[in-house]
Design an enzyme around this catalytic site. Structure first.
Site, PDB file in Angstrom:
ATOM      1  N   TYR A 147      45.540  46.190  47.762  1.00  0.00           N
ATOM      2  CA  TYR A 147      45.979  44.503  47.147  1.00  0.00           C
ATOM      3  C   TYR A 147      47.061  44.476  48.597  1.00  0.00           C
ATOM      4  O   TYR A 147      47.419  43.288  48.879  1.00  0.00           O
ATOM      5  CB  TYR A 147      47.239  44.767  45.786  1.00  0.00           C
ATOM      6  CG  TYR A 147      48.388  44.315  45.447  1.00  0.00           C
ATOM      7  CD1 TYR A 147      47.510  41.960  45.088  1.00  0.00           C
ATOM      8  CD2 TYR A 147      49.889  44.246  45.430  1.00  0.00           C
ATOM      9  CE1 TYR A 147      48.497  41.437  44.554  1.00  0.00           C
ATOM     10  CE2 TYR A 147      50.477  43.039  45.012  1.00  0.00           C
ATOM     11  CZ  TYR A 147      49.855  42.047  44.582  1.00  0.00           C
ATOM     12  OH  TYR A 147      50.905  41.502  44.086  1.00  0.00           O
TER      13      TYR A 147
HETATM   14  N1  NAD Z   1      53.933  39.929  38.301  1.00  0.00           N
HETATM   15  C1  NAD Z   1      54.010  40.873  38.886  1.00  0.00           C
HETATM   16  O1  NAD Z   1      55.298  41.885  39.115  1.00  0.00           O
HETATM   17  C2  NAD Z   1      54.165  40.177  40.803  1.00  0.00           C
HETATM   18  C3  NAD Z   1      54.731  41.012  41.443  1.00  0.00           C
HETATM   19  C4  NAD Z   1      54.794  40.728  43.113  1.00  0.00           C
HETATM   20  C5  NAD Z   1      53.693  38.969  43.720  1.00  0.00           C
HETATM   21  N2  NAD Z   1      52.714  39.187  42.309  1.00  0.00           N
HETATM   22  C6  NAD Z   1      52.158  37.879  42.145  1.00  0.00           C
HETATM   23  O2  NAD Z   1      52.677  36.394  41.742  1.00  0.00           O
HETATM   24  C7  NAD Z   1      51.234  35.512  41.778  1.00  0.00           C
HETATM   25  C8  NAD Z   1      51.571  35.499  40.117  1.00  0.00           C
HETATM   26  O3  NAD Z   1      50.979  37.000  39.387  1.00  0.00           O
HETATM   27  P1  NAD Z   1      51.423  36.745  38.061  1.00  0.00           P
HETATM   28  O4  NAD Z   1      51.852  38.420  37.054  1.00  0.00           O
HETATM   29  O5  NAD Z   1      51.849  36.018  37.315  1.00  0.00           O
HETATM   30  O6  NAD Z   1      50.115  36.834  36.858  1.00  0.00           O
HETATM   31  P2  NAD Z   1      48.634  37.025  37.828  1.00  0.00           P
HETATM   32  O7  NAD Z   1      48.308  37.852  38.740  1.00  0.00           O
HETATM   33  O8  NAD Z   1      48.125  36.771  36.205  1.00  0.00           O
HETATM   34  O9  NAD Z   1      48.218  35.467  38.660  1.00  0.00           O
HETATM   35  C9  NAD Z   1      47.109  35.327  39.125  1.00  0.00           C
HETATM   36  C10 NAD Z   1      46.836  33.770  38.934  1.00  0.00           C
HETATM   37  O10 NAD Z   1      46.057  33.517  40.193  1.00  0.00           O
HETATM   38  C11 NAD Z   1      44.981  33.007  39.643  1.00  0.00           C
HETATM   39  N3  NAD Z   1      43.235  33.315  40.579  1.00  0.00           N
HETATM   40  C12 NAD Z   1      43.573  34.450  41.034  1.00  0.00           C
HETATM   41  N4  NAD Z   1      42.176  34.594  41.567  1.00  0.00           N
HETATM   42  C13 NAD Z   1      42.521  32.560  41.698  1.00  0.00           C
HETATM   43  C14 NAD Z   1      40.924  31.569  42.378  1.00  0.00           C
HETATM   44  N5  NAD Z   1      39.788  32.535  43.593  1.00  0.00           N
HETATM   45  N6  NAD Z   1      41.141  30.637  42.581  1.00  0.00           N
HETATM   46  C15 NAD Z   1      42.589  30.058  41.985  1.00  0.00           C
HETATM   47  N7  NAD Z   1      42.732  30.767  40.774  1.00  0.00           N
HETATM   48  C16 NAD Z   1      42.995  32.057  41.090  1.00  0.00           C
HETATM   49  C17 NAD Z   1      44.539  33.573  37.945  1.00  0.00           C
HETATM   50  O11 NAD Z   1      43.525  32.461  37.629  1.00  0.00           O
HETATM   51  C18 NAD Z   1      45.490  33.915  37.475  1.00  0.00           C
HETATM   52  O12 NAD Z   1      46.438  32.183  37.124  1.00  0.00           O
HETATM   53  C19 NAD Z   1      50.052  36.666  42.236  1.00  0.00           C
HETATM   54  O13 NAD Z   1      50.251  36.078  43.422  1.00  0.00           O
HETATM   55  C20 NAD Z   1      50.583  37.939  42.390  1.00  0.00           C
HETATM   56  O14 NAD Z   1      49.721  39.173  43.306  1.00  0.00           O
HETATM   57  C21 NAD Z   1      53.417  39.371  40.931  1.00  0.00           C
END
Ligand code: NAD
Length: 251
Positions: A147
Protein backbone atom coordinates in the site's frame (compact mmCIF):
# COMPACT_ATOMS: atom_id res chain seq x y z
CA UNK A 1 -20.31 27.70 7.97
CA UNK A 2 -18.45 29.87 5.46
CA UNK A 3 -19.01 29.64 1.71
CA UNK A 4 -15.38 29.09 0.70
CA UNK A 5 -16.38 26.96 -2.29
CA UNK A 6 -19.24 29.02 -3.68
CA UNK A 7 -18.94 29.09 -7.48
CA UNK A 8 -16.24 26.39 -7.40
CA UNK A 9 -16.53 23.06 -9.23
CA UNK A 10 -15.05 20.30 -7.10
CA UNK A 11 -14.34 16.76 -8.32
CA UNK A 12 -14.04 14.08 -5.64
CA UNK A 13 -12.86 10.63 -6.70
CA UNK A 14 -13.74 7.78 -4.39
CA UNK A 15 -16.86 9.81 -3.68
CA UNK A 16 -18.73 6.69 -2.58
CA UNK A 17 -16.19 5.88 0.13
CA UNK A 18 -16.69 7.00 3.73
CA UNK A 19 -13.83 9.52 3.59
CA UNK A 20 -14.61 10.68 0.04
CA UNK A 21 -18.26 11.17 0.90
CA UNK A 22 -17.34 13.01 4.10
CA UNK A 23 -15.06 15.37 2.18
CA UNK A 24 -17.70 15.95 -0.50
CA UNK A 25 -20.37 16.62 2.13
CA UNK A 26 -18.12 19.10 3.92
CA UNK A 27 -17.31 20.99 0.70
CA UNK A 28 -20.99 20.96 -0.33
CA UNK A 29 -21.85 22.62 2.98
CA UNK A 30 -19.34 25.31 2.01
CA UNK A 31 -21.04 25.93 -1.33
CA UNK A 32 -19.20 23.62 -3.76
CA UNK A 33 -20.74 22.31 -6.97
CA UNK A 34 -19.81 18.65 -6.80
CA UNK A 35 -18.87 16.01 -9.33
CA UNK A 36 -18.23 12.58 -7.83
CA UNK A 37 -16.46 9.57 -9.34
CA UNK A 38 -16.20 6.00 -8.08
CA UNK A 39 -16.09 2.40 -9.22
CA UNK A 40 -19.06 1.40 -7.08
CA UNK A 41 -21.99 2.67 -9.09
CA UNK A 42 -24.76 1.97 -6.56
CA UNK A 43 -23.04 3.65 -3.63
CA UNK A 44 -21.92 6.46 -5.90
CA UNK A 45 -25.46 7.14 -7.04
CA UNK A 46 -26.69 7.13 -3.44
CA UNK A 47 -23.95 9.61 -2.47
CA UNK A 48 -24.69 11.84 -5.45
CA UNK A 49 -28.43 11.82 -4.73
CA UNK A 50 -27.83 12.74 -1.10
CA UNK A 51 -25.50 15.62 -1.99
CA UNK A 52 -27.18 16.83 -5.20
CA UNK A 53 -23.96 16.05 -7.09
CA UNK A 54 -23.25 14.95 -10.65
CA UNK A 55 -21.63 11.53 -10.85
CA UNK A 56 -19.68 9.31 -13.18
CA UNK A 57 -19.22 5.64 -12.30
CA UNK A 58 -16.34 3.59 -13.63
CA UNK A 59 -12.78 2.45 -13.18
CA UNK A 60 -10.65 5.58 -12.81
CA UNK A 61 -7.44 3.60 -13.26
CA UNK A 62 -8.47 3.60 -16.91
CA UNK A 63 -7.58 6.79 -18.69
CA UNK A 64 -10.84 7.12 -20.61
CA UNK A 65 -12.91 6.91 -17.41
CA UNK A 66 -10.78 9.57 -15.72
CA UNK A 67 -11.14 11.82 -18.74
CA UNK A 68 -14.91 11.29 -18.83
CA UNK A 69 -15.19 12.25 -15.15
CA UNK A 70 -13.19 15.43 -15.59
CA UNK A 71 -15.02 16.32 -18.75
CA UNK A 72 -18.35 15.99 -16.86
CA UNK A 73 -17.00 18.65 -14.49
CA UNK A 74 -16.38 21.03 -17.39
CA UNK A 75 -13.85 23.29 -15.75
CA UNK A 76 -12.77 21.81 -12.41
CA UNK A 77 -11.41 24.23 -9.83
CA UNK A 78 -10.60 21.54 -7.29
CA UNK A 79 -9.69 17.88 -7.67
CA UNK A 80 -9.67 15.64 -4.61
CA UNK A 81 -7.99 12.33 -5.46
CA UNK A 82 -9.57 10.09 -2.82
CA UNK A 83 -10.14 6.87 -4.79
CA UNK A 84 -7.85 4.22 -3.39
CA UNK A 85 -7.98 1.77 -0.54
CA UNK A 86 -5.54 -0.75 0.71
CA UNK A 87 -5.12 -4.44 0.23
CA UNK A 88 -3.44 -4.72 3.60
CA UNK A 89 -1.46 -7.95 3.87
CA UNK A 90 1.97 -9.15 4.95
CA UNK A 91 4.05 -8.54 1.82
CA UNK A 92 4.68 -12.20 0.86
CA UNK A 93 0.93 -12.89 1.04
CA UNK A 94 0.25 -10.56 -1.88
CA UNK A 95 -0.71 -12.13 -5.17
CA UNK A 96 -0.22 -10.72 -8.64
CA UNK A 97 -3.84 -9.59 -8.46
CA UNK A 98 -3.58 -7.80 -5.10
CA UNK A 99 -0.30 -6.14 -6.08
CA UNK A 100 -1.83 -4.72 -9.24
CA UNK A 101 -5.12 -3.79 -7.53
CA UNK A 102 -3.25 -1.79 -4.89
CA UNK A 103 -1.30 0.23 -7.46
CA UNK A 104 -4.30 0.64 -9.77
CA UNK A 105 -6.68 1.88 -7.08
CA UNK A 106 -4.34 4.38 -5.53
CA UNK A 107 -1.74 5.49 -8.05
CA UNK A 108 -3.24 5.14 -11.51
CA UNK A 109 -6.54 6.74 -10.47
CA UNK A 110 -4.61 9.73 -9.12
CA UNK A 111 -2.33 10.03 -12.15
CA UNK A 112 -5.07 9.81 -14.76
CA UNK A 113 -7.56 12.13 -13.02
CA UNK A 114 -4.82 14.69 -12.39
CA UNK A 115 -3.52 14.54 -15.95
CA UNK A 116 -7.05 15.10 -17.24
CA UNK A 117 -7.69 18.08 -14.94
CA UNK A 118 -4.35 19.87 -15.23
CA UNK A 119 -4.70 21.42 -18.72
CA UNK A 120 -8.10 22.84 -17.76
CA UNK A 121 -6.79 24.28 -14.51
CA UNK A 122 -3.70 25.68 -16.25
CA UNK A 123 -5.87 27.41 -18.85
CA UNK A 124 -7.97 28.95 -16.08
CA UNK A 125 -4.88 29.90 -14.07
CA UNK A 126 -6.38 28.36 -10.93
CA UNK A 127 -6.50 24.93 -9.38
CA UNK A 128 -6.32 23.01 -6.14
CA UNK A 129 -5.30 19.36 -6.30
CA UNK A 130 -5.47 17.43 -3.05
CA UNK A 131 -4.35 13.81 -2.95
CA UNK A 132 -5.48 11.58 -0.13
CA UNK A 133 -2.29 9.81 0.87
CA UNK A 134 -1.49 7.85 3.99
CA UNK A 135 0.49 8.36 7.17
CA UNK A 136 1.75 4.78 6.81
CA UNK A 137 4.09 6.04 4.07
CA UNK A 138 5.93 7.97 6.76
CA UNK A 139 5.82 5.52 9.65
CA UNK A 140 6.22 2.21 7.82
CA UNK A 141 3.13 0.73 9.42
CA UNK A 142 3.01 -3.04 9.85
CA UNK A 143 1.55 -4.90 6.79
CA UNK A 144 1.39 -1.72 4.70
CA UNK A 145 4.48 -2.05 2.47
CA UNK A 146 2.64 -2.61 -0.81
CA UNK A 147 0.00 0.00 0.00
CA UNK A 148 2.88 2.35 0.84
CA UNK A 149 4.46 1.68 -2.55
CA UNK A 150 1.24 2.98 -4.12
CA UNK A 151 0.51 5.84 -1.71
CA UNK A 152 4.20 6.81 -1.68
CA UNK A 153 3.85 7.35 -5.41
CA UNK A 154 0.82 9.54 -4.75
CA UNK A 155 2.79 11.65 -2.24
CA UNK A 156 5.77 11.94 -4.59
CA UNK A 157 3.60 12.88 -7.59
CA UNK A 158 2.18 15.80 -5.60
CA UNK A 159 5.57 17.24 -4.67
CA UNK A 160 6.94 17.02 -8.21
CA UNK A 161 3.81 18.45 -9.77
CA UNK A 162 3.61 21.26 -7.25
CA UNK A 163 6.94 22.57 -8.49
CA UNK A 164 5.94 22.34 -12.16
CA UNK A 165 2.72 24.27 -11.59
CA UNK A 166 3.77 26.66 -8.83
CA UNK A 167 3.70 29.63 -11.18
CA UNK A 168 0.38 28.70 -12.77
CA UNK A 169 -2.00 29.29 -9.85
CA UNK A 170 -2.26 25.56 -9.18
CA UNK A 171 -1.35 24.06 -5.83
CA UNK A 172 -0.81 20.34 -5.31
CA UNK A 173 -0.75 18.83 -1.83
CA UNK A 174 -1.34 15.58 -0.03
CA UNK A 175 -3.49 15.09 3.05
CA UNK A 176 -2.26 11.94 4.76
CA UNK A 177 -4.62 10.36 7.27
CA UNK A 178 -3.39 7.86 9.81
CA UNK A 179 -5.95 5.38 11.11
CA UNK A 180 -9.47 6.65 10.47
CA UNK A 181 -12.51 4.81 11.79
CA UNK A 182 -15.64 4.73 9.72
CA UNK A 183 -19.01 3.15 10.56
CA UNK A 184 -18.64 0.94 7.45
CA UNK A 185 -15.26 -0.47 8.58
CA UNK A 186 -16.57 -0.99 12.13
CA UNK A 187 -19.61 -2.88 10.80
CA UNK A 188 -17.43 -5.03 8.50
CA UNK A 189 -15.19 -5.96 11.41
CA UNK A 190 -18.10 -6.69 13.76
CA UNK A 191 -19.43 -9.20 11.21
CA UNK A 192 -16.04 -10.90 10.69
CA UNK A 193 -15.20 -14.35 12.14
CA UNK A 194 -13.81 -14.44 15.69
CA UNK A 195 -10.22 -15.25 14.60
CA UNK A 196 -10.15 -12.30 12.22
CA UNK A 197 -11.56 -9.95 14.88
CA UNK A 198 -8.85 -11.09 17.32
CA UNK A 199 -6.17 -10.60 14.69
CA UNK A 200 -7.47 -7.13 13.84
CA UNK A 201 -7.67 -6.15 17.51
CA UNK A 202 -3.94 -6.92 17.82
CA UNK A 203 -3.29 -4.98 14.64
CA UNK A 204 -5.20 -1.95 15.94
CA UNK A 205 -3.26 -2.12 19.22
CA UNK A 206 -0.04 -1.82 17.21
CA UNK A 207 -1.40 1.16 15.28
CA UNK A 208 -2.71 2.83 18.45
CA UNK A 209 0.76 2.53 19.94
CA UNK A 210 2.11 4.75 17.14
CA UNK A 211 -0.44 7.52 17.81
CA UNK A 212 0.20 9.88 20.76
CA UNK A 213 -3.54 10.71 20.97
CA UNK A 214 -4.18 6.94 21.33
CA UNK A 215 -7.30 6.97 19.18
CA UNK A 216 -8.26 6.75 15.53
CA UNK A 217 -9.21 9.91 13.69
CA UNK A 218 -12.63 10.66 12.24
CA UNK A 219 -13.81 11.36 8.72
CA UNK A 220 -14.81 14.87 9.84
CA UNK A 221 -11.24 15.53 11.01
CA UNK A 222 -9.87 14.52 7.60
CA UNK A 223 -12.52 16.54 5.76
CA UNK A 224 -11.73 19.67 7.78
CA UNK A 225 -8.06 19.50 6.76
CA UNK A 226 -8.92 18.83 3.13
CA UNK A 227 -11.36 21.76 3.07
CA UNK A 228 -8.60 24.14 4.12
CA UNK A 229 -5.99 22.80 1.69
CA UNK A 230 -8.54 22.86 -1.16
CA UNK A 231 -9.65 26.42 -0.43
CA UNK A 232 -8.55 29.63 -2.08
CA UNK A 233 -7.03 30.85 1.19
CA UNK A 234 -4.44 28.02 1.17
CA UNK A 235 -2.73 29.97 -1.59
CA UNK A 236 0.86 29.69 -0.28
CA UNK A 237 0.67 25.98 0.50
CA UNK A 238 1.99 23.66 -2.19
CA UNK A 239 4.05 20.50 -2.45
CA UNK A 240 3.26 19.60 1.17
CA UNK A 241 2.05 16.52 2.96
CA UNK A 242 -0.37 17.47 5.72
CA UNK A 243 -0.70 14.62 8.20
CA UNK A 244 -3.99 14.11 10.01
CA UNK A 245 -2.56 11.66 12.44
CA UNK A 246 -3.09 12.39 16.13
CA UNK A 247 0.59 13.32 16.36
CA UNK A 248 1.88 9.99 15.09
CA UNK A 249 4.93 11.34 13.29
CA UNK A 250 6.35 12.92 16.47
CA UNK A 251 9.25 11.07 18.02
N1 NAD B 1 -9.67 4.58 6.39
C1 NAD B 1 -8.40 4.84 6.70
O1 NAD B 1 -7.95 4.57 7.80
C2 NAD B 1 -7.49 5.51 5.68
C3 NAD B 1 -6.21 5.91 6.09
C4 NAD B 1 -5.36 6.53 5.18
C5 NAD B 1 -5.80 6.73 3.88
N2 NAD B 1 -7.05 6.31 3.50
C6 NAD B 1 -7.44 6.56 2.11
O2 NAD B 1 -8.64 7.31 2.11
C7 NAD B 1 -9.37 7.03 0.90
C8 NAD B 1 -10.80 6.66 1.26
O3 NAD B 1 -10.75 5.48 2.08
P1 NAD B 1 -11.96 4.94 2.95
O4 NAD B 1 -11.35 4.28 4.13
O5 NAD B 1 -12.98 6.00 3.16
O6 NAD B 1 -12.69 3.80 2.08
P2 NAD B 1 -12.21 2.86 0.88
O7 NAD B 1 -10.80 2.42 1.05
O8 NAD B 1 -13.23 1.83 0.72
O9 NAD B 1 -12.33 3.88 -0.34
C9 NAD B 1 -11.82 3.67 -1.57
C10 NAD B 1 -12.84 4.16 -2.60
O10 NAD B 1 -12.16 4.23 -3.85
C11 NAD B 1 -12.95 3.60 -4.83
N3 NAD B 1 -12.08 3.05 -5.87
C12 NAD B 1 -11.09 2.13 -5.71
N4 NAD B 1 -10.53 1.85 -6.89
C13 NAD B 1 -11.15 2.63 -7.80
C14 NAD B 1 -11.01 2.79 -9.20
N5 NAD B 1 -10.12 2.07 -9.91
N6 NAD B 1 -11.80 3.67 -9.84
C15 NAD B 1 -12.73 4.40 -9.15
N7 NAD B 1 -12.91 4.28 -7.81
C16 NAD B 1 -12.13 3.41 -7.16
C17 NAD B 1 -13.70 2.48 -4.08
O11 NAD B 1 -14.85 2.04 -4.79
C18 NAD B 1 -14.01 3.17 -2.76
O12 NAD B 1 -15.22 3.88 -2.80
C19 NAD B 1 -8.59 5.92 0.18
O13 NAD B 1 -7.74 6.51 -0.79
C20 NAD B 1 -7.76 5.32 1.29
O14 NAD B 1 -6.60 4.67 0.78
C21 NAD B 1 -7.90 5.71 4.37
Amino acid sequence: MSERFAGRVVVVTGGASPIGFGIAARLAREGATLVLGDLDSDRLQAAADELGAAAHAGDLSRRETAEALISLAGRPDVLINCAGGGVILPTPAHTEETLRATIDRNLWTTLYCTLAALPLMARAGYGRIVNIGAESVRNGLYRHAVYNAAKGGVHAFATGLAREYAEHGITVNTVAPAWITTPEADARLAAAPEAERRDMAGFFDRIRATIPMRRPGTVAEVAAAVAFVASEEASYLTGQTISVNGGSSML
